[in-house]
Design an enzyme around this catalytic site. Sequence first.
Site, PDB file in Angstrom:
ATOM      1  N   SER A 143       0.824  -1.206   0.000  1.00 39.11           N
ATOM      2  CA  SER A 143       0.000   0.000   0.000  1.00 39.11           C
ATOM      3  C   SER A 143       0.863   1.263   0.000  1.00 39.11           C
ATOM      4  O   SER A 143       1.689   1.435  -0.871  1.00 39.11           O
ATOM      5  CB  SER A 143      -0.955  -0.039   1.185  1.00 39.11           C
ATOM      6  N   HIS A 144       0.722   2.100   1.024  1.00 38.65           N
ATOM      7  CA  HIS A 144       1.427   3.381   1.050  1.00 38.65           C
ATOM      8  C   HIS A 144       2.801   3.283   1.703  1.00 38.65           C
ATOM      9  O   HIS A 144       3.516   4.276   1.758  1.00 38.65           O
ATOM     10  CB  HIS A 144       0.583   4.382   1.824  1.00 38.65           C
TER      11      HIS A 144
ATOM     12  N   ASP B   2      -3.320   6.397  -2.857  1.00 41.72           N
ATOM     13  CA  ASP B   2      -2.137   5.811  -2.226  1.00 41.72           C
ATOM     14  C   ASP B   2      -1.394   4.863  -3.165  1.00 41.72           C
ATOM     15  O   ASP B   2      -1.735   4.743  -4.343  1.00 41.72           O
ATOM     16  CB  ASP B   2      -2.523   5.104  -0.926  1.00 41.72           C
TER      17      ASP B   2
ATOM     18  N   ASP C  42      -1.274   1.641  -3.756  1.00 43.34           N
ATOM     19  CA  ASP C  42      -1.977   0.605  -4.522  1.00 43.34           C
ATOM     20  C   ASP C  42      -3.352   1.055  -5.012  1.00 43.34           C
ATOM     21  O   ASP C  42      -4.120   0.244  -5.530  1.00 43.34           O
ATOM     22  CB  ASP C  42      -2.084  -0.689  -3.702  1.00 43.34           C
TER      23      ASP C  42
ATOM     24  N   ASP D  68      -6.107   2.167  -3.487  1.00 38.45           N
ATOM     25  CA  ASP D  68      -7.392   1.921  -2.820  1.00 38.45           C
ATOM     26  C   ASP D  68      -7.793   3.040  -1.858  1.00 38.45           C
ATOM     27  O   ASP D  68      -8.923   3.082  -1.387  1.00 38.45           O
ATOM     28  CB  ASP D  68      -7.413   0.546  -2.128  1.00 38.45           C
ATOM     29  N   ARG D  69      -6.860   3.958  -1.559  1.00 39.43           N
ATOM     30  CA  ARG D  69      -7.231   5.063  -0.667  1.00 39.43           C
ATOM     31  C   ARG D  69      -7.467   6.343  -1.453  1.00 39.43           C
ATOM     32  O   ARG D  69      -6.978   6.490  -2.571  1.00 39.43           O
ATOM     33  CB  ARG D  69      -6.110   5.344   0.334  1.00 39.43           C
TER      34      ARG D  69
ATOM     35  N   LYS E 157     -11.602  -1.280  -1.104  1.00 39.94           N
ATOM     36  CA  LYS E 157     -11.794   0.161  -1.139  1.00 39.94           C
ATOM     37  C   LYS E 157     -11.209   0.684  -2.442  1.00 39.94           C
ATOM     38  O   LYS E 157     -10.369   0.025  -3.044  1.00 39.94           O
ATOM     39  CB  LYS E 157     -11.210   0.832   0.093  1.00 39.94           C
TER      40      LYS E 157
END
Length: 544
Positions: free
Chosen positions: A113-114, A278, A280, A282-283, A377
Amino acid sequence: MAIQDIPTSPCEGQKPGTSGLRKKVRVFQQPGYLENFVQSIFDSLDDYAGELLIVGGDGRYYNTAAIQTILRMAAANGFGKVMVGQNGLLSTPAVSCVIRKHQAYGGIILSASHNPAGADGDFGIKYNVANGGPAPEKVTDRIYANTQRISHYRTLAADDIDLSRCGNQTLGGMTVEVIDPVADYAELMEQLFDFERIAALLSRPGFSLRYDAMHAITGPYAREILVGRLGAAADCLLNAVPLEDFGGGHPDPNLTYAHELVEIMGTDDGPDFGAASDGDGDRNMILGRKFFVTPSDSLAILAANAHLVPGYRDGLAGIARSMPTSQAADRVAQQRGIPCYETPTGWKFFGNLLDAGKVSLCGEESFGTGSDHVREKDGLWAVLFWLNLLAVRDKSVEDIVDGHWREFGRNYYSRHDYEGVDATAATALIQGLREKLASLPGQTVHDREITFSDDFSYTDPIDHSVTTQQGVRIGFKDGARIVYRLSGTGTEGATLRVYLERYEPEPDRQHLDAQAALGDLIAIADELAGIRLLTGRDAPTVIT
Ligand code: VG1
Ligand code: CO
């Protein structure tokens, strides 16, 4: 091509956290480490011979090397076909979309992710099931158990696949199809949102937007959708070329890490709308001119306005939010007469509710919003949702939020993160709180009466599985809350998260600075848990 059974022995610490297994790249590069985990995933699945698997990642360092390993292992383990994003790229929501659209058996997402990327950064791997969502705990528990007793992994002696070329290739008895990472996802977005109306908004002479992909996965998605299909000017995109090290940055879309965008948005003649995603994809973070929308408010506002967007025209079945997320969405659900569910942190807990048709929208305070269109998300989805609302309502971001507070009241909200604290101290802090829980109700601290306290436990309404110890909650007489939990995604030390919330119904008092409005709760949070004392920290590392 020869299938090889390679002897191996268990690697320590392969327990999946909030969102898969995340470790330093160097840990993943140890011989057998990735292979053990992948084999443990496959060994936890039933009847996948000949089935379709989706594979892709956020493009960080080690992404393509890991994908080549996974492809060889998938072929050796008997999958029939793997669809993989071109150059190994697929955002997390796009993997979910592709699994669902092609009725795949499941998917593997390579992402931390981030978390920072690069040779010294982090890497991650996560398995998603046939509904497109993260594997539920009964599956991740099985995977973990397998990692503790693994003795062999199965692979193929074969050359690398050319990931740059779309189309079919073969690997042993398996087909590998390299796909355009954006196409299926963009098509889904066109079904949900009124692209004509958004395009008209974007072409208005006075309207401008900025989108910051933070050198991570969403660059190509934003280019195709915002610029290619909606006609936004190409220079509205910032940092839109994915880099293996995310440009040395920290692609976490919040006020601290997305400061470049925040500065652009923070002037009197700044753009009307700003957003970031972010690592990947999803945010999401949503900004207006000189205005920040908290993720919890964003969820509530999307819920209150969903009927204005084609994909949600018929209204919502219900809303779900993770426990620490503010209760702003609950007020919308209550007013609309629809159910609102409270789940533990992590998207895997929304899957059953979405599959059962009990909820249409879900959200987390950690800049995550999504719906039943996929089972993750979805950052760009939230951006398009907001653009669709702006186009229909013809108001500024700030006016929409302001109007929402006026109607529903404002839930002042903030999260304080203490990153990289000593793990023993963090555990002791939570343990100390747990020991106090029974004695807290009835006590008054800083003129606030504590009315309840517990360690959140969740029973899934569909499969009745029980998940315990999901965060210490302390509730006050006026509905204010403090929540404490430890992060399950970090790779160094421990991260303590403290979530603070209080409700303000009075429009005249809805425009305070959130930290000031929550001042007494911030002091109480420290007093009850001994944060300074136990962590040695005077202030949080990140405030959102
Ligand atoms: C964090 C967030 C959580 C989110 C998770 C994965 O988990 O708090 O809400 O679902 O990250 O998001 P934790 O355990 O560190 O608090 V992502 O964008 O990293 O896949
Ligand atoms: Co993410």
